[in-house]
Scaffold this motif. Structure first.
Motif, PDB file in Angstrom:
ATOM      1  N   PRO A 113       0.854  -1.194   0.000  1.00 29.45           N
ATOM      2  CA  PRO A 113       0.000   0.000   0.000  1.00 29.45           C
ATOM      3  C   PRO A 113       0.883   1.235   0.000  1.00 29.45           C
ATOM      4  CG  PRO A 113       0.006  -1.042   2.161  1.00 29.45           C
ATOM      5  CD  PRO A 113       0.723  -1.971   1.240  1.00 29.45           C
ATOM      6  N   VAL A 114       0.371   2.347  -0.519  1.00 28.68           N
ATOM      7  CA  VAL A 114       1.214   3.538  -0.659  1.00 28.68           C
ATOM      8  C   VAL A 114       0.726   4.750   0.133  1.00 28.68           C
ATOM      9  CG1 VAL A 114       2.138   2.865  -2.898  1.00 28.68           C
ATOM     10  CG2 VAL A 114       0.037   4.214  -2.807  1.00 28.68           C
ATOM     11  N   GLY A 115      -0.525   4.848   0.461  1.00 24.43           N
ATOM     12  CA  GLY A 115      -1.019   6.013   1.202  1.00 24.43           C
ATOM     13  C   GLY A 115      -0.833   5.837   2.704  1.00 24.43           C
ATOM     14  N   ASP A 116      -0.727   6.935   3.416  1.00 19.12           N
ATOM     15  CA  ASP A 116      -0.506   6.893   4.860  1.00 19.12           C
ATOM     16  C   ASP A 116      -1.629   6.139   5.568  1.00 19.12           C
ATOM     17  OD1 ASP A 116       0.945   7.559   7.204  1.00 19.12           O
ATOM     18  OD2 ASP A 116      -0.435   9.219   7.613  1.00 19.12           O
ATOM     19  N   GLU A 438       9.782   5.492  -4.420  1.00 22.75           N
ATOM     20  CA  GLU A 438       9.561   5.481  -2.974  1.00 22.75           C
ATOM     21  C   GLU A 438       9.777   6.851  -2.338  1.00 22.75           C
ATOM     22  OE1 GLU A 438      13.414   3.951  -0.745  1.00 22.75           O
ATOM     23  OE2 GLU A 438      12.874   2.539  -2.325  1.00 22.75           O
ATOM     24  N   PHE A 439      10.780   7.604  -2.811  1.00 25.27           N
ATOM     25  CA  PHE A 439      11.077   8.897  -2.199  1.00 25.27           C
ATOM     26  C   PHE A 439       9.909   9.866  -2.347  1.00 25.27           C
ATOM     27  CE2 PHE A 439      15.353   7.261  -3.360  1.00 25.27           C
ATOM     28  CZ  PHE A 439      15.910   7.221  -2.088  1.00 25.27           C
ATOM     29  N   GLY A 440       9.256   9.832  -3.498  1.00 23.73           N
ATOM     30  CA  GLY A 440       8.130  10.724  -3.737  1.00 23.73           C
ATOM     31  C   GLY A 440       6.991  10.477  -2.757  1.00 23.73           C
ATOM     32  N   ASP A 444       5.586  13.118   0.045  1.00 22.53           N
ATOM     33  CA  ASP A 444       4.178  13.523   0.045  1.00 22.53           C
ATOM     34  C   ASP A 444       3.560  13.399   1.445  1.00 22.53           C
ATOM     35  OD1 ASP A 444       4.253  14.122  -2.632  1.00 22.53           O
ATOM     36  OD2 ASP A 444       3.306  12.252  -3.287  1.00 22.53           O
ATOM     37  N   ILE A 445       3.881  12.286   2.138  1.00 24.11           N
ATOM     38  CA  ILE A 445       3.352  12.084   3.490  1.00 24.11           C
ATOM     39  C   ILE A 445       3.866  13.179   4.413  1.00 24.11           C
ATOM     40  CG2 ILE A 445       3.433  10.564   5.506  1.00 24.11           C
ATOM     41  CD1 ILE A 445       3.443   8.178   3.556  1.00 24.11           C
ATOM     42  N   GLU A 446       5.161  13.487   4.299  1.00 24.19           N
ATOM     43  CA  GLU A 446       5.746  14.534   5.134  1.00 24.19           C
ATOM     44  C   GLU A 446       5.106  15.891   4.852  1.00 24.19           C
ATOM     45  OE1 GLU A 446      10.216  15.144   6.302  1.00 24.19           O
ATOM     46  OE2 GLU A 446       9.876  16.254   4.421  1.00 24.19           O
ATOM     47  N   GLN A 447       4.993  16.236   3.567  1.00 22.27           N
ATOM     48  CA  GLN A 447       4.456  17.546   3.195  1.00 22.27           C
ATOM     49  C   GLN A 447       2.999  17.683   3.609  1.00 22.27           C
ATOM     50  OE1 GLN A 447       6.147  20.070   2.125  1.00 22.27           O
ATOM     51  NE2 GLN A 447       4.376  21.447   1.906  1.00 22.27           N
ATOM     52  N   SER A 448       2.226  16.627   3.441  1.00 24.13           N
ATOM     53  CA  SER A 448       0.809  16.673   3.828  1.00 24.13           C
ATOM     54  C   SER A 448       0.648  16.912   5.323  1.00 24.13           C
ATOM     55  CB  SER A 448       0.108  15.371   3.428  1.00 24.13           C
ATOM     56  OG  SER A 448       0.064  15.234   2.028  1.00 24.13           O
ATOM     57  N   SER A 449       1.490  16.266   6.111  1.00 23.91           N
ATOM     58  CA  SER A 449       1.396  16.438   7.563  1.00 23.91           C
ATOM     59  C   SER A 449       1.769  17.861   7.969  1.00 23.91           C
ATOM     60  CB  SER A 449       2.283  15.421   8.282  1.00 23.91           C
ATOM     61  OG  SER A 449       3.668  15.715   8.117  1.00 23.91           O
ATOM     62  N   LEU A 450       2.778  18.419   7.296  1.00 21.15           N
ATOM     63  CA  LEU A 450       3.186  19.796   7.604  1.00 21.15           C
ATOM     64  C   LEU A 450       2.101  20.788   7.210  1.00 21.15           C
ATOM     65  CD1 LEU A 450       5.333  21.732   8.603  1.00 21.15           C
ATOM     66  CD2 LEU A 450       6.390  21.664   6.335  1.00 21.15           C
TER      67      LEU A 450
END
Length: 464
Positions: A113-116, A438-440, A444-450
């Motif tokens: 799975p790819v989404g948080d 994988e890096f993307g 994305d998870i990091e940026q969304s949380s910020l």
């Protein structure tokens, strides 16, 4: 209108079914699960802060359910079909791994799975390798192996039918989903009768043990299933007390205060009785070694900068001491790792400030009660006690570590030389899709949380 179950529900059901099947097939896996559960409970009891952060980030419950499996496929058609099967479970190909550089004739991807949200629900992963027949020097053996593989069908008719139905109807009902799990599980089941005779098996085995494993059987039996531990060094030390012989070295980085990427260990592959066709309509008894148990400890996902530093330090360690497959120089290799990795920061603040790892951001208690009039720098928000950060779990794999696990379980003969020939373009053509970067996904998870933190901090009080 028929109500569809979610792909995460199907993935969870399949992961549980796979675990139950493998526990029945390989009893030592059950022992391993019990040991890992005990060690994880010890770790959480001894580190209340770790337990609190896992609870706060919705990562605690997933620990005991977390698994990764591994299969090895023989043809492009098998790879393309398994992609469609995994898509029904919400699992997508992430990353390209060339193992030929380490003497293993496969290239691979990881379906996950790819989404948080999906990862927190159930992060089941399957490391999926495709045999590189083009790396076999013996042309006659290549052709014979290809002929054997072309004749087999690793999926049941029910699995094919339900996959097509899920694609057409964009999901499955509860009844169909239950049947889908049962049908797909057959692809991963162990078969103790080979589809080649003894002579053919030995020819394949001489070329490479992994080639024999891929070509000789009805399907790509699951060759290991891996639980996640919070203290892999403790598991490694306790395995002999439970009559499990671990491999000599733990693959990946050394023991650290701040875990990075992935550490893995395993117990030796089982020698299992199998039957081979004797050419006269009968069967002759033989043996095959492939399936083993594996344990992993996952750390933070590294940024490209962090991964570049990791790769540099790992290469330096292996230049100092190259680990032997039989573990004879394990202590010297571990010492080299510890010495070399002193150059990698071992506190979360430095790792974050230097841009070496990915983090999720969330409001502190103070932050949840505060509003600001303008967007502030994240470092300032952290310094003011409004925002906190937690490491993002690395969900992927390390090719050198994967090869080390393969080699230690397949024996010294597995360390054969193949021309290093990464070919992602060919792999993706066989897969029928691009592999995801994988890096993307971590970024994305990091940026969304910020962004969620900033939005909450700058919200208008009147809107509350």
């Amino acid at each position: 209108m028929t109500k569809h179950v979610t792909s995460s529900d199907i993935r969870s059901a399949f992961s549980a079914a796979m675990s139950a099947m493998y526990r029945n097939e390989v009893p030592a896996y059950g022992t391993l699960m019990d040991l890992v559960g005990h060690v994880n409970a010890e770790a959480l009891a001894g580190q209340p802060q770790l337990k609190a952060r896992l609870e706060a980030t919705d990562n605690l419950e997933r620990i005991s359910e977390e698994r990764h499996g591994a299969i090895r496929l023989g043809t492009a058609d098998e790879l393309a079909m398994i992609r469609r099967v995994f898509a029904v479970m919400g699992m997508y190909p992430v990353g390209y791994y060339d193992l030929s550089t380490a003497g293993v004739p496969v290239h691979s991807t990881a379906f996950r799975p790819v989404g948080d949200e999906a990862l927190k629900r159930n992060p089941f992963r399957v490391f999926t390798s495709l045999l590189r027949l083009d790396l076999i020097a013996d042309q006659g053996l290549r052709e014979d192996a290809a002929c054997v593989l072309e004749k087999r069908q690793i999926f049941t008719s029910g699995a094919l039918e339900l996959t097509e139905k899920a694609e057409k109807e964009r999901g499955l009902s509860k009844e169909d989903a239950d049947r889908f799990v049962v049908e797909v599980l057959e692809t991963f089941r162990w078969h103790n009768r080979a589809i080649v005779d003894g002579d053919m098996y030995h020819r394949l085995h001489e070329a490479h043990r992994l080639i024999a494993d891929v070509v000789s059987f009805k399907g790509p039996h699951i060759n290991h299933l891996t639980p996640r531990t919070l203290d892999i060094d403790r598991v490694q030390a306790l395995m002999p007390d439970h009559d499990i012989a671990p491999k000599a070295t733990i693959e990946g980085p050394p023991t650290r205060n701040c875990a990075i990427l992935l550490r893995q260990t395993s117990f030796k592959a089982l020698e299992e009785a199998v039957s081979f066709e004797d050419g006269n309509g009968g069967w002759q008894t033989g043996s095959h070694t492939a399936r083993f148990g594996e344990i992993e400890q996952r750390g933070i996902a590294l940024t490209p900068k962090g991964r570049s530093l990791y790769d540099k330090l790992l290469a330096a360690s292996r230049k100092m001491v190259h680990p032997a497959a039989d573990g004879s120089n394990a202590k010297a290799y571990e010492a080299a790792l510890i010495e070399t990795f002193q150059a990698f920061p071992d506190d979360w603040t430095t790792i974050r400030v230097e841009g070496l790892g990915y983090f999720t951001y969330s409001l502190t208690e103070k932050g949840s009660e505060t509003s600001i009039s303008a967007t502030a720098d994240v470092d300032a928000l952290i310094a003011d006690g409004l925002v906190q950060f937690d490491p993002i779990v690395y969900e992927d794999f390390l090719p050198v570590s994967a090869a080390g696990i393969f080699q230690s379980n397949l024996g010294d003969g597995a360390q054969q030389q193949f021309a290093a020939s990464p070919n992602q373009q060919r792999f993706e053509a066989d897969l029928g899709a691009k592999v995801l970067n994988e890096f993307g996904h971590y970024a994305d998870i990091e940026q969304s949380s910020l962004e969620a933190c900033i939005h909450a901090l700058t919200r208008s009080p009147a809107a509350d």
